[in-house]
Design a protein around this motif. Sequence first.
Motif, PDB file in Angstrom:
ATOM      1  N   THR A 362       0.833  -1.208   0.000  1.00  0.00           N
ATOM      2  CA  THR A 362       0.000   0.000   0.000  1.00  0.00           C
ATOM      3  C   THR A 362       0.863   1.252   0.000  1.00  0.00           C
ATOM      4  OG1 THR A 362      -1.738  -1.199   1.178  1.00  0.00           O
ATOM      5  CG2 THR A 362      -1.852   1.203   1.196  1.00  0.00           C
ATOM      6  N   LEU A 363       1.884   1.271   0.857  1.00  0.00           N
ATOM      7  CA  LEU A 363       2.784   2.430   0.894  1.00  0.00           C
ATOM      8  C   LEU A 363       3.490   2.607  -0.446  1.00  0.00           C
ATOM      9  CD1 LEU A 363       4.332   1.950   4.448  1.00  0.00           C
ATOM     10  CD2 LEU A 363       2.937   3.886   3.710  1.00  0.00           C
ATOM     11  N   MET A 364       3.937   1.526  -1.040  1.00  0.00           N
ATOM     12  CA  MET A 364       4.618   1.616  -2.335  1.00  0.00           C
ATOM     13  C   MET A 364       3.698   2.147  -3.426  1.00  0.00           C
ATOM     14  SD  MET A 364       6.932  -1.848  -2.523  1.00  0.00           S
ATOM     15  CE  MET A 364       8.538  -1.921  -1.715  1.00  0.00           C
ATOM     16  N   LEU A 365       2.451   1.716  -3.400  1.00  0.00           N
ATOM     17  CA  LEU A 365       1.500   2.184  -4.413  1.00  0.00           C
ATOM     18  C   LEU A 365       1.187   3.667  -4.241  1.00  0.00           C
ATOM     19  CD1 LEU A 365      -0.884  -0.910  -4.511  1.00  0.00           C
ATOM     20  CD2 LEU A 365       0.671  -0.156  -6.333  1.00  0.00           C
ATOM     21  N   VAL A 366       1.108   4.132  -2.989  1.00  0.00           N
ATOM     22  CA  VAL A 366       0.933   5.563  -2.737  1.00  0.00           C
ATOM     23  C   VAL A 366       2.129   6.339  -3.274  1.00  0.00           C
ATOM     24  CG1 VAL A 366       0.823   7.340  -0.943  1.00  0.00           C
ATOM     25  CG2 VAL A 366      -0.603   5.296  -0.752  1.00  0.00           C
ATOM     26  N   LYS A 367       3.326   5.823  -3.023  1.00  0.00           N
ATOM     27  CA  LYS A 367       4.543   6.486  -3.508  1.00  0.00           C
ATOM     28  C   LYS A 367       4.581   6.497  -5.032  1.00  0.00           C
ATOM     29  CE  LYS A 367       9.605   6.363  -3.299  1.00  0.00           C
ATOM     30  NZ  LYS A 367      10.808   5.724  -2.681  1.00  0.00           N
ATOM     31  N   ALA A 368       4.161   5.395  -5.656  1.00  0.00           N
ATOM     32  CA  ALA A 368       4.156   5.343  -7.123  1.00  0.00           C
ATOM     33  C   ALA A 368       3.246   6.408  -7.716  1.00  0.00           C
ATOM     34  CB  ALA A 368       3.726   3.952  -7.591  1.00  0.00           C
ATOM     35  N   GLU A 369       2.071   6.604  -7.098  1.00  0.00           N
ATOM     36  CA  GLU A 369       1.163   7.654  -7.572  1.00  0.00           C
ATOM     37  C   GLU A 369       1.788   9.031  -7.374  1.00  0.00           C
ATOM     38  OE1 GLU A 369      -1.624   7.296  -9.179  1.00  0.00           O
ATOM     39  OE2 GLU A 369      -1.672   5.107  -9.013  1.00  0.00           O
ATOM     40  N   ALA A 370       2.497   9.223  -6.245  1.00  0.00           N
ATOM     41  CA  ALA A 370       3.157  10.508  -6.001  1.00  0.00           C
ATOM     42  C   ALA A 370       4.234  10.762  -7.042  1.00  0.00           C
ATOM     43  CB  ALA A 370       3.761  10.525  -4.601  1.00  0.00           C
ATOM     44  N   LEU A 371       4.984   9.727  -7.385  1.00  0.00           N
ATOM     45  CA  LEU A 371       6.019   9.869  -8.416  1.00  0.00           C
ATOM     46  C   LEU A 371       5.407  10.245  -9.760  1.00  0.00           C
ATOM     47  CD1 LEU A 371       8.280   6.825  -7.457  1.00  0.00           C
ATOM     48  CD2 LEU A 371       8.926   9.240  -7.324  1.00  0.00           C
ATOM     49  N   ASP A 372       4.263   9.657 -10.076  1.00  0.00           N
ATOM     50  CA  ASP A 372       3.579  10.011 -11.331  1.00  0.00           C
ATOM     51  C   ASP A 372       3.210  11.490 -11.343  1.00  0.00           C
ATOM     52  OD1 ASP A 372       3.792   7.427 -12.200  1.00  0.00           O
ATOM     53  OD2 ASP A 372       1.687   6.890 -11.882  1.00  0.00           O
ATOM     54  N   ILE A 373       2.689  11.994 -10.229  1.00  0.00           N
ATOM     55  CA  ILE A 373       2.316  13.405 -10.142  1.00  0.00           C
ATOM     56  C   ILE A 373       3.524  14.295 -10.379  1.00  0.00           C
ATOM     57  CG2 ILE A 373       1.487  15.224  -8.577  1.00  0.00           C
ATOM     58  CD1 ILE A 373      -0.256  13.117  -7.225  1.00  0.00           C
ATOM     59  N   MET A 374       4.679  13.849  -9.879  1.00  0.00           N
ATOM     60  CA  MET A 374       5.901  14.633 -10.002  1.00  0.00           C
ATOM     61  C   MET A 374       6.580  14.470 -11.358  1.00  0.00           C
ATOM     62  SD  MET A 374       7.293  13.772  -6.140  1.00  0.00           S
ATOM     63  CE  MET A 374       8.603  15.007  -6.051  1.00  0.00           C
ATOM     64  N   GLY A 375       5.949  13.715 -12.251  1.00  0.00           N
ATOM     65  CA  GLY A 375       6.501  13.514 -13.585  1.00  0.00           C
ATOM     66  C   GLY A 375       7.560  12.433 -13.660  1.00  0.00           C
ATOM     67  N   ARG A 376       7.772  11.686 -12.580  1.00  0.00           N
ATOM     68  CA  ARG A 376       8.796  10.629 -12.543  1.00  0.00           C
ATOM     69  C   ARG A 376       8.120   9.290 -12.820  1.00  0.00           C
ATOM     70  NH1 ARG A 376      11.338  12.356  -6.826  1.00  0.00           N
ATOM     71  NH2 ARG A 376      12.456  10.342  -7.022  1.00  0.00           N
ATOM     72  N   THR A 377       7.514   9.194 -14.011  1.00  0.00           N
ATOM     73  CA  THR A 377       6.641   8.061 -14.319  1.00  0.00           C
ATOM     74  C   THR A 377       7.399   6.737 -14.449  1.00  0.00           C
ATOM     75  OG1 THR A 377       6.799   8.678 -16.662  1.00  0.00           O
ATOM     76  CG2 THR A 377       4.878   9.471 -15.433  1.00  0.00           C
ATOM     77  N   ARG A 378       8.642   6.765 -14.933  1.00  0.00           N
ATOM     78  CA  ARG A 378       9.395   5.508 -15.032  1.00  0.00           C
ATOM     79  C   ARG A 378       9.679   4.935 -13.646  1.00  0.00           C
ATOM     80  NH1 ARG A 378      13.952   6.044 -19.870  1.00  0.00           N
ATOM     81  NH2 ARG A 378      12.465   6.316 -21.587  1.00  0.00           N
ATOM     82  N   GLY A 380       7.885   5.503 -11.053  1.00  0.00           N
ATOM     83  CA  GLY A 380       6.583   5.067 -10.554  1.00  0.00           C
ATOM     84  C   GLY A 380       6.208   3.701 -11.085  1.00  0.00           C
ATOM     85  N   LEU A 381       6.484   3.452 -12.358  1.00  0.00           N
ATOM     86  CA  LEU A 381       6.162   2.165 -12.966  1.00  0.00           C
ATOM     87  C   LEU A 381       6.982   1.045 -12.336  1.00  0.00           C
ATOM     88  CD1 LEU A 381       4.692   0.495 -15.074  1.00  0.00           C
ATOM     89  CD2 LEU A 381       6.485   1.095 -16.726  1.00  0.00           C
ATOM     90  N   ARG A 382       8.287   1.294 -12.113  1.00  0.00           N
ATOM     91  CA  ARG A 382       9.136   0.268 -11.502  1.00  0.00           C
ATOM     92  C   ARG A 382       8.662  -0.050 -10.077  1.00  0.00           C
ATOM     93  NH1 ARG A 382      13.440   3.111 -14.070  1.00  0.00           N
ATOM     94  NH2 ARG A 382      13.874   4.262 -12.136  1.00  0.00           N
TER      95      ARG A 382
END
Length: 422
Positions: A362-378, A380-382
Amino acid sequence: MKTFATHRVTRPQRSNTAIARDFLDLSFMLESGKALPVFTRFEGPITLRVTGQPPPTFEADLADLLRRLRREARIDIRRIAPDAEASLTVAIVPRRDLQRAVPQAACFVVPRIGSWAEFAANRRAETIDWTTLETRERITVFIPADVPPQELRDCLHEELAQALGPLNDLYRLPDSVFNDDNFHTVLTGFDMLILRMTYAPELRSGMTRDEVAARLPGLLARLNPAGARRAEPQQAETRRDWITAIETALGPGTSDRNRRAAATRAVEIARASDWNDNRLAFSLFALGRLSLGVDTDLALASFLQAGGIYAADPATELHEAHIAMQLAAFALSSGQAGAALAIVDDNLDVVMRAENAALLATLMLVKAEALDIMGRTREGLRLRTEALGWARYGFGSDREVLRRMGEIAAISPLARGMEEDV
């Protein structure tokens, strides 16, 4: 699916005086508050068998637990064939059968029987009354077959520990599975010390509370010498009306409105009792969870207060991580991607050490969404891909994993079509 390869051994941090009190309250009381007349345990080597059809992850989790019991608690326990007579049976039973028999329990342990058929025949008999036991000879742990791997493992740890040792849970314990707050789900260093004390040569089945109490100072001086150098103020007893309020708030068969009222009552009782420990924090945590989607301001305020209490005690860092997950979700929802990312990063190692795959994912998925918002989509995908491996252990089916992913994605500003300044 990802699983935890190694366990990090922890050490209890309380004084021996406090641990002795904990041991007595755990060993001479049932969760209902009913006293046990004598101390009981298995005498001699313990044999364990497994019946039913365990899912694939069960074997590795059981083998790991038995290794830890032998190494850390020094318990002489070994596994034998399913059709052999055993001291301890782990019976894998369909979840619907367990819930039909004991609706309020995900898993449970029963004395003097060896099968589900025996339990069904003796459900209301004195045979399975723990207060009539003088020693432990035959006990069965009932565990549901069709649940996520982590839930199966958690049941195995908690119920096997109770089959071997204490039958009580104490809300005042911050670092133990012998606590109905369910933050710790894997046996801790404190739990292993309690089990090691249970099977120490100084004790035996049939001893009274006073007899056991007289042996504990010397026993603890031998097993936990560091505890003799620690001082610790004694906590007040946990009030039965507070326990009732918490059970109503978090238990089955109650309306949401009544749950919130019970959680509010638990907070009021804790404050009136001058508890500023994990019991007040847990009351606030329960109120926060039950207020989500109903009163956002109350939920956030409750989580922040609970987090402040947990943060003040190193023994409740895992509890703080559960609060952190809620706060990270609040930060993500409001577009504060940097704050969400920082909260997650501060808590990942604690959750990894606690072996909680569901919370970790759950924490990792929250962080992945935050990375997407920040434009760090790669990135976030990893991270999302790694989180999926933990989610399969924590949540089970791919359908449930995808549902959890969807819930987290839905709170992101990106899902709402919002542009945020990050």
